[in-house]
Each structure stands twice: as C-alpha cells, then as structure tokens.
Design a protein around this motif. Structure first.
Motif, PDB file in Angstrom:
ATOM      1  N   VAL A  10       0.926  -1.240  -0.011  1.00  0.00           N
ATOM      2  CA  VAL A  10       0.030  -0.220   0.094  1.00  0.00           C
ATOM      3  C   VAL A  10       0.774   1.385   0.045  1.00  0.00           C
ATOM      4  O   VAL A  10       0.456   2.274  -0.536  1.00  0.00           O
ATOM      5  CB  VAL A  10      -0.949   0.086   1.082  1.00  0.00           C
ATOM      6  N   ARG A  11       1.953   1.380   0.881  1.00  0.00           N
ATOM      7  CA  ARG A  11       2.903   2.448   0.884  1.00  0.00           C
ATOM      8  C   ARG A  11       3.419   2.520  -0.414  1.00  0.00           C
ATOM      9  O   ARG A  11       3.520   3.727  -0.888  1.00  0.00           O
ATOM     10  CB  ARG A  11       4.129   2.010   2.095  1.00  0.00           C
ATOM     11  N   ASP A  12       3.909   1.570  -0.994  1.00  0.00           N
ATOM     12  CA  ASP A  12       4.558   1.882  -2.581  1.00  0.00           C
ATOM     13  C   ASP A  12       3.400   2.265  -3.466  1.00  0.00           C
ATOM     14  O   ASP A  12       4.054   3.194  -4.346  1.00  0.00           O
ATOM     15  CB  ASP A  12       5.384   0.336  -2.880  1.00  0.00           C
ATOM     16  N   LYS A  13       2.449   1.899  -3.434  1.00  0.00           N
ATOM     17  CA  LYS A  13       1.541   2.381  -4.295  1.00  0.00           C
ATOM     18  C   LYS A  13       0.975   3.896  -4.103  1.00  0.00           C
ATOM     19  O   LYS A  13       1.056   4.438  -5.259  1.00  0.00           O
ATOM     20  CB  LYS A  13       0.140   1.562  -4.267  1.00  0.00           C
ATOM     21  N   ARG A  22       2.203  10.820  -1.937  1.00  0.00           N
ATOM     22  CA  ARG A  22       3.554  10.500  -1.166  1.00  0.00           C
ATOM     23  C   ARG A  22       3.537  10.845  -0.087  1.00  0.00           C
ATOM     24  O   ARG A  22       4.199  10.204   1.074  1.00  0.00           O
ATOM     25  CB  ARG A  22       4.635  10.973  -2.105  1.00  0.00           C
ATOM     26  N   ALA A  23       2.943  12.186   0.181  1.00  0.00           N
ATOM     27  CA  ALA A  23       3.157  12.395   1.892  1.00  0.00           C
ATOM     28  C   ALA A  23       2.282  11.442   2.758  1.00  0.00           C
ATOM     29  O   ALA A  23       2.678  11.225   4.057  1.00  0.00           O
ATOM     30  CB  ALA A  23       2.202  13.725   1.879  1.00  0.00           C
ATOM     31  N   VAL A  24       1.137  10.972   2.351  1.00  0.00           N
ATOM     32  CA  VAL A  24       0.213   9.835   2.922  1.00  0.00           C
ATOM     33  C   VAL A  24       1.145   8.749   3.221  1.00  0.00           C
ATOM     34  O   VAL A  24       1.194   8.023   4.160  1.00  0.00           O
ATOM     35  CB  VAL A  24      -1.006   9.661   2.556  1.00  0.00           C
ATOM     36  N   ARG A  45      15.058  12.672  -0.906  1.00  0.00           N
ATOM     37  CA  ARG A  45      15.355  13.330  -2.007  1.00  0.00           C
ATOM     38  C   ARG A  45      14.184  13.467  -2.997  1.00  0.00           C
ATOM     39  O   ARG A  45      14.326  13.985  -4.153  1.00  0.00           O
ATOM     40  CB  ARG A  45      16.320  12.291  -2.623  1.00  0.00           C
ATOM     41  N   ASP A  46      13.003  13.461  -2.496  1.00  0.00           N
ATOM     42  CA  ASP A  46      11.802  13.892  -3.344  1.00  0.00           C
ATOM     43  C   ASP A  46      11.762  15.135  -3.592  1.00  0.00           C
ATOM     44  O   ASP A  46      12.357  16.058  -2.967  1.00  0.00           O
ATOM     45  CB  ASP A  46      10.646  13.789  -2.362  1.00  0.00           C
ATOM     46  N   PRO A  47      11.367  15.456  -5.125  1.00  0.00           N
ATOM     47  CA  PRO A  47      11.471  16.796  -5.461  1.00  0.00           C
ATOM     48  C   PRO A  47      10.507  17.769  -4.930  1.00  0.00           C
ATOM     49  O   PRO A  47      10.682  18.699  -4.989  1.00  0.00           O
ATOM     50  CB  PRO A  47      11.157  16.664  -7.027  1.00  0.00           C
ATOM     51  N   ALA A  48       9.429  17.253  -4.399  1.00  0.00           N
ATOM     52  CA  ALA A  48       8.539  17.903  -3.667  1.00  0.00           C
ATOM     53  C   ALA A  48       8.738  18.359  -2.317  1.00  0.00           C
ATOM     54  O   ALA A  48       8.934  17.731  -1.485  1.00  0.00           O
ATOM     55  CB  ALA A  48       7.002  17.275  -3.777  1.00  0.00           C
ATOM     56  N   THR A  49       8.872  19.676  -1.794  1.00  0.00           N
ATOM     57  CA  THR A  49       9.019  20.392  -0.619  1.00  0.00           C
ATOM     58  C   THR A  49       7.848  19.670   0.422  1.00  0.00           C
ATOM     59  O   THR A  49       8.482  19.367   1.301  1.00  0.00           O
ATOM     60  CB  THR A  49       9.282  21.784  -0.653  1.00  0.00           C
ATOM     61  N   GLU A  50       6.941  19.748  -0.051  1.00  0.00           N
ATOM     62  CA  GLU A  50       5.710  19.036   0.740  1.00  0.00           C
ATOM     63  C   GLU A  50       5.799  17.758   1.194  1.00  0.00           C
ATOM     64  O   GLU A  50       5.535  17.304   2.342  1.00  0.00           O
ATOM     65  CB  GLU A  50       4.299  19.458   0.084  1.00  0.00           C
TER      66      GLU A  50
END
Length: 129
Positions: A10-13, A22-24, A45-50
């Motif tokens: 579930v996490r990977d999906k 991705r935050a969830v 390393r995620d490009p989204a700051t949030e």
C-alpha cells in the motif's frame, strides 16, 4: 496489525502517486514494525518540498528510539544520520527548519532511550542511591 508485506505494498502504491499521496505514504511507512531506511532516503530526495516536509514532521512525532530490538535502534540511528545529512544540504528554508526540528526531537529521544537502557542494565541512577 496488518501484515508487513501488505503495508509495504500500500505504501509503495501511494508513494508512486502525486505529491499529496506520497506524503500519506510516509504515514503508512511508519506503521511498519521496522523502519525502511531506503524508503526514508528516497523521500529525503523527493523533488516536492511538501513531501520532504511531511517526512520531517512525521519523524519529529515518531518515537523511533522507543523500540526494543537492537536492529530497530540501529535503523533509527541510520534514519537520524540520513536526516542530518539532508538538513545540511536542503535548499528550502522551511523544509530545512523542519528537518532540524526532527533531528532535535530524534536526538532527544535517542538520549532518553540510551539513558533508560543504561539504568536498566546498571540497576539504578547513581543520583538516586
């Protein structure tokens, strides 16, 4: 609880989705018994700051050093090291601040856990004798 393989699936999906998903996925990741340090490194390393900010917030609230096994403590120390490294190079001021707050909370928890283990192994705190 749920089987680790189901949680990871579930996490990977969710981790493959848009930034809010991705935050969830971060919250789901910390339901697992053992910390997946590779997942934490990817999120750092995620490009989204949030997403990076959500990880820092989650780490600040987690009690990673309250786990019993030596493996869990080693994994928590690896996560702490990764977060410290990311905080040093983080370009977004708000995320950098959240990362340093997470580092501070994790170091505080680590110190407390170490102190309690030492008391348990040595009998009692010498100040109480």
């Amino acid at each position: 609880g749920l089987p680790p393989s189901l949680l990871r699936s579930v996490r990977d999906k969710w981790a493959a989705g848009a930034a809010p998903m991705r935050a969830v996925a971060i919250e789901i990741a910390f339901l697992e018994e053992d910390i997946d340090t590779a997942f934490v490194d990817r999120v750092l390393r995620d490009p989204a700051t949030e997403v990076r900010q959500a990880l820092a917030d989650t780490l600040r609230r987690q009690t990673l050093f309250d786990r019993d096994s030596a493996l869990a403590i080693d994994l928590a120390e690896a996560v702490l090291s990764s977060v410290r490294d990311r905080a040093r190079i983080e370009m977004d001021r708000e995320v950098r601040g959240e990362l340093y707050r997470a580092v501070s909370a994790m170091e505080h928890a680590q110190d407390g856990a170490t102190y309690l283990r030492e008391i348990a192994e040595g009998g009692c705190d010498p100040r109480w004798a």
